[in-house]
Each structure stands twice: as C-alpha cells, then as structure tokens.
Design an enzyme around this catalytic site. Sequence first.
Site, short mmCIF file in Angstrom:
data_model
loop_
_atom_site.label_atom_id
_atom_site.label_comp_id
_atom_site.label_asym_id
_atom_site.label_seq_id
_atom_site.Cartn_x
_atom_site.Cartn_y
_atom_site.Cartn_z
CG ASP A 9 -2.03 0.98 1.26
OD1 ASP A 9 -1.98 1.84 -0.26
OD2 ASP A 9 -3.10 1.23 2.23
CG ASP A 105 -3.47 4.11 -3.53
OD1 ASP A 105 -4.44 2.40 -3.49
OD2 ASP A 105 -3.60 4.62 -2.49
CD GLU A 106 -4.86 -0.38 -0.99
OE1 GLU A 106 -5.88 -1.30 -0.17
OE2 GLU A 106 -6.23 0.06 -0.88
#
Length: 417
Positions: A9, A105-106
Amino acid sequence: MDRVILHCDLNSFYASVELLSRPELKKLPVAVCGDPSSRHGIILAKNEPAKRFGVQTAETIWQAKKKCPELILLPPRHGRYREYSRKVNAIYDEYTDLAEPFGIDESWLDVTHSLHLFGASAEALADALRRRVRQELGLTLSVGVSFNKVFAKLGSDYKKPDATTVISRENWQELVWPLPVGDMLYVGKAARELLGRYGVKTIGQLAGCRREMLEDLMGKLGGQLHDYANGRDREPVRARHEPEMVKSVGNGTTFPRNLTAQAQVTAGIHLLSDSVASRLRRAGLYAGGVHVTVRDPAFHDRSRQRQLPVPTHLFRDISAAALSLVGELWKPPAPIRALTVTAIHLTPEEETYEQADLFTDAEAPDRRKQERLEAAVDGIRRRYGNGSILFGTAKPGEPEEQEGKPGKSASPDGGGF
C-alpha cells in the site's frame, strides 16, 4: 503448504507524488482535493502532518479546513499518479507474475513460488521492496505479509507509514482478533452498523459468532465474513492482465442542485438506470438484484437493495426497482445531493434463465417486445451517440456522471441491511 502473500500500500499516494516536486511542503499539512469552488470539493489524499490534525479522505474541504486552517490544498494530477503507479507495478513484476492491483495505489503479490529465487524470508522481501520503492521513486510503502489476501491487507493497514507487518499462523489471532470489525476487508459501514447492533465490535467477536446466525442476518456475505475472521480466505491473487470477474455495474451522479421534487428524482433514476441497463447489455450480463444509494447534502448515505423476480438487463425493470427502493428511503421535499443505481448478483447471458415457463408466461410476449425495443435503442446510440435517445424523461439538469467501476460501484456488503 501455506501461500505467501504481500499486500503493498503506497502511503498517502496522491499527496506523496505531489510532494516529490514540492519538497518544501513536506513538513507542512498538505491535501490533494477536488475543486474548492464546486460541490465536488472533497479531500482525495493527505500527508502525515495533515493526518495529525484529523484530516480525513473523502471529507469536504470546509470540514478539513475547520480542523486545519493552515491546510495547503493542491489540485490532482491523475496522469502523474498513473505514471507512478506503472513504475511501482514494474518493480512488483520483477518478483512475481501474480500481482493484483486493488486500486491505483495498492496491490497483492503472491510470492509463494518465487520467494526462493530471492534467498530471503517473506518479511525480508517486503523490506527490500520498501527500500527499492523509497530509493528509486521517492515513495513509501506499508506492506502486510500473510497466508491469505484478507490478512495481508490487514497487515498493510496495521502500521503506517513505511512499515512491514507479518500476520502469521502463529500470531494471527493475537493481532487480528482485537481489531475493530470495520478494519476487515468488505465490512462496509452498513455491515459494521448491523453487526454492532448485535454486539459484534471486533473481528474476534465476529469469528466467534455462529456461521448460521451470520448467514441468516447477512446472507452469503455473513458466511464469507465468518470465513475471513477465522483465517479461511482462499481467494487467489489474480494476475494483473487477467480479466476481473464483474461483480456489479453501477452509476452514480452528484447533481449541480439538490433534488427536492418527485419528478426530478424520477428523471435522475431513469438516467442512471438507462446507463446501467445499457452497460449490462453490452457486457452480456443480467442483474439478479438492484441496489440504490441516496445521499443528502450533509453527505449521509442511505441504501437499500432488492432481489429481482427474474434476471434482467432491461431499463424498464431496473428503473422500476430503483424507484421503488428510493420510495423506501426518501420522501419529498427532503433534498437529495446524489443518487447511485447499481445492478448486483450478475450472471452471464448463457447462464441466465427465467423461472417461469416462457410458453405459458403471460408476460413473455411483453418482455420480448421490450427486449427488441431496448436493442433498437442500443443500435441508434451506436450510430448517433449515447445522447441521441433517452428513456422516460429528460435529464434532471446537467449532472456530472460518476460511472462506477465493475465490482467497485457498490460495497460488497450491499449497504442494504
């Protein structure tokens, strides 16, 4: 053999990317946000100093500025975020071909069969990933390491920023069970509130519930959450380029002015239902249910969902169900800021059948006529554009449409408990 799964993350991703070109702001409270002069002015991301003031993602700008009057606001640059996301994913691809994005974003990484190539433990590999991303891109990661996806995700959330957390067979009950039940993947606001009414506040309390009770209370999701809380998640990590199974199709719209009249709301529901039905037909999917969310000017959401008598991809069926659900949630002239209509319980065309015998079903001829009508509308739109013909009524003003991503447009808990 246990799987080895990482959940990576990127910390405060949008804000961190912006600060790469504005290092002088790094120690000041900064947030990336929508247009402050519009009704879409919400916080999209914030850095660590802003977090210390209590600034939260998705709250309005005025709420954030009330907490932090010195908050520095930056406009989003989505192209730049996509660029950095691609760079990070290129690093992940050096370690495994099973890297599944969960937003920009993960990502989950399954390194079960590649870990031995790097001569390191899973924790050491996670630390190496964090170092590479920090040194090569100037961004930080929090990484969860576990034997399933749900616990890996909990691990990446457990300690931030720039940290590795291992949730293993030996320590998972000690780490996971005391956490709030809302920390677990797929426990949305509605599910959390419902469980709270029955005294279930922690993941451990959820794990201790009878599975049958949870299924009676929440349907299929109840059994799924019981498995997750007891460490029995078996969902595989999907390769990035492998097509994702579509779980829902939804559209939501924030209106330029609050809706207060039934005619306005009907127009909004018709507009959204038409879009959802059209997308279902293009994808060859049928909906087994409809989910509706009504948002008021104070950003309070109310939701309901309903099973449909037969699977459908017709505007008429979806809009009728959606309007009925709105009628359970709203009475004029209470103002409505936004509406969302989502088709759920999807099945592909080849697996869809009607319970009634088509040769004796009195409604069958009418349904076939409606199928032909909506197929003709699709043809006109393909030729002349989506705005060339509309069902039912004119648009309620000129809303900015927020088209939901398949599988993301409604939380898996459905919000309708």
